[in-house]
Design a protein around this motif. Structure first.
Motif, short mmCIF file in Angstrom:
data_model
loop_
_atom_site.label_atom_id
_atom_site.label_comp_id
_atom_site.label_asym_id
_atom_site.label_seq_id
_atom_site.Cartn_x
_atom_site.Cartn_y
_atom_site.Cartn_z
N CYS A 180 -50.43 17.56 -52.14
CA CYS A 180 -49.87 17.06 -53.40
C CYS A 180 -49.73 15.54 -53.37
O CYS A 180 -49.99 14.85 -54.37
N SER A 185 -49.82 14.49 -57.45
CA SER A 185 -49.30 15.46 -58.41
C SER A 185 -48.53 16.53 -57.64
O SER A 185 -48.78 16.76 -56.46
N ASP A 186 -47.57 17.18 -58.34
CA ASP A 186 -46.86 18.28 -57.68
C ASP A 186 -47.57 19.62 -57.93
O ASP A 186 -47.09 20.67 -57.51
N SER A 187 -48.71 19.58 -58.62
CA SER A 187 -49.52 20.78 -58.86
C SER A 187 -50.92 20.55 -58.31
O SER A 187 -51.55 19.53 -58.59
N GLU A 189 -54.78 22.61 -56.86
CA GLU A 189 -55.64 23.78 -56.82
C GLU A 189 -56.26 23.85 -55.42
O GLU A 189 -56.99 22.94 -55.02
N ILE A 221 -41.60 26.99 -54.50
CA ILE A 221 -42.94 26.84 -55.04
C ILE A 221 -43.17 27.87 -56.14
O ILE A 221 -42.42 28.84 -56.27
N ASP A 222 -44.22 27.63 -56.91
CA ASP A 222 -44.74 28.64 -57.81
C ASP A 222 -46.25 28.63 -57.62
O ASP A 222 -46.84 27.61 -57.26
N SER A 227 -53.72 28.26 -57.54
CA SER A 227 -52.94 27.16 -58.13
C SER A 227 -51.52 27.17 -57.57
O SER A 227 -50.85 28.20 -57.63
N LYS A 229 -47.67 24.94 -57.22
CA LYS A 229 -46.81 23.88 -57.76
C LYS A 229 -45.56 23.80 -56.89
O LYS A 229 -44.92 24.81 -56.62
N LEU A 231 -41.81 22.94 -56.49
CA LEU A 231 -40.67 22.88 -57.42
C LEU A 231 -39.61 21.95 -56.84
O LEU A 231 -38.75 22.35 -56.14
#
Length: 231
Positions: A180, A185-187, A189, A221-222, A227, A229, A231
């Motif tokens: 990341c 970015s915090d998202s 792939e 996380i999610d 993908s 992300k 949190l």
């Protein structure tokens, strides 16, 4: 150097391939004429591989390096019984095999295999520095080699840092945080499937799946498939 194992189609590179090469660390410091001359000396050529095809066998001698234009390449080691251990992943835009071409033995340490249909440009390392080449142009190429190898070294140091962590949760977090950070970015792939991610982390798939589910429950996380992300 020899023929590339499993190649389904060889072709002369055109403007599309050259545009992809120009943005790589190896060539971005060259002028247009210097870039064209380097490709000519290195006998740059394209090849397309079917999914699952072997690009280079473990132990094979490589005097060229590869620039991946499309698809993904994985480095795998074969265990007794035929099972494959995932070692490394290469994605479009990355250079593969430069460290091998620069080594004394030039032996590929693992099998290189196409994860998808791949388009690859091969460049002969020695040829790139041969013939009529000015000291300035040679230095630019050397700088490109150094920067590319340094980037690869940092990636391997990151993997050591990940595997140094005892707890699986820590391994997952260190890996995701670094990716990341590099992506800004915090998202992100992931280019690996769940099995490859588990092998990268040195655990089995079921343990990883369980830990990822717990991390999502704990609000860390999610994720959905590849993908992720933070949190």
């Amino acid at each position: 150097m020899g023929l590339q194992v499993g190649s389904t189609k060889s072709y002369r590179i055109g403007e599309r391939e050259k545009a992809a090469l120009r943005v790589s660390r190896m060539f971005r410091g060259l002028s247009g004429n210097e870039f064209e001359a380097a490709l000519m000396r290195g006998r740059a050529r394209g090849a397309r591989y079917e999914k699952g095809a072997t690009i280079a066998e473990a132990g094979s001698r490589r005097a060229d390096f590869m620039v991946l234009l499309s698809g993904r390449i994985q480095g795998v080691r074969e265990q007794e019984g035929g099972a494959l251990d995932f070692v490394q992943l290469f994605v479009p835009g990355e250079i593969c095999g430069l460290d091998i071409a620069c080594s004394a033995s030039r032996k590929c340490p693992f099998r290189l295999q196409a994860l998808d249909e791949c388009d690859i440009v091969f460049v002969d390392y020695d040829g790139m520095f041969s013939g009529k080449i000015s000291p300035l142009e040679q230095q630019k190429l050397r700088d490109g080699v150094t920067q590319t190898l340094a980037n690869e070294s940092l990636r391997r140091l990151h993997k050591i840092d990940v595997l140094y962590r005892r707890a699986l949760r820590d391994r997952v977090m260190v890996y995701l945080e670094n990716v990341c950070f590099l992506a800004g970015s915090d998202s992100i792939e992931l280019n690996m499937d769940r099995e490859q991610f588990a092998q990268y982390l040195g655990v089995n798939r079921s343990a990883l799946s369980h830990e990822l589910s717990q991390m999502r429950k704990d609000g860390l996380i999610d994720f959905h498939k590849g993908s992720f992300k933070l949190l």
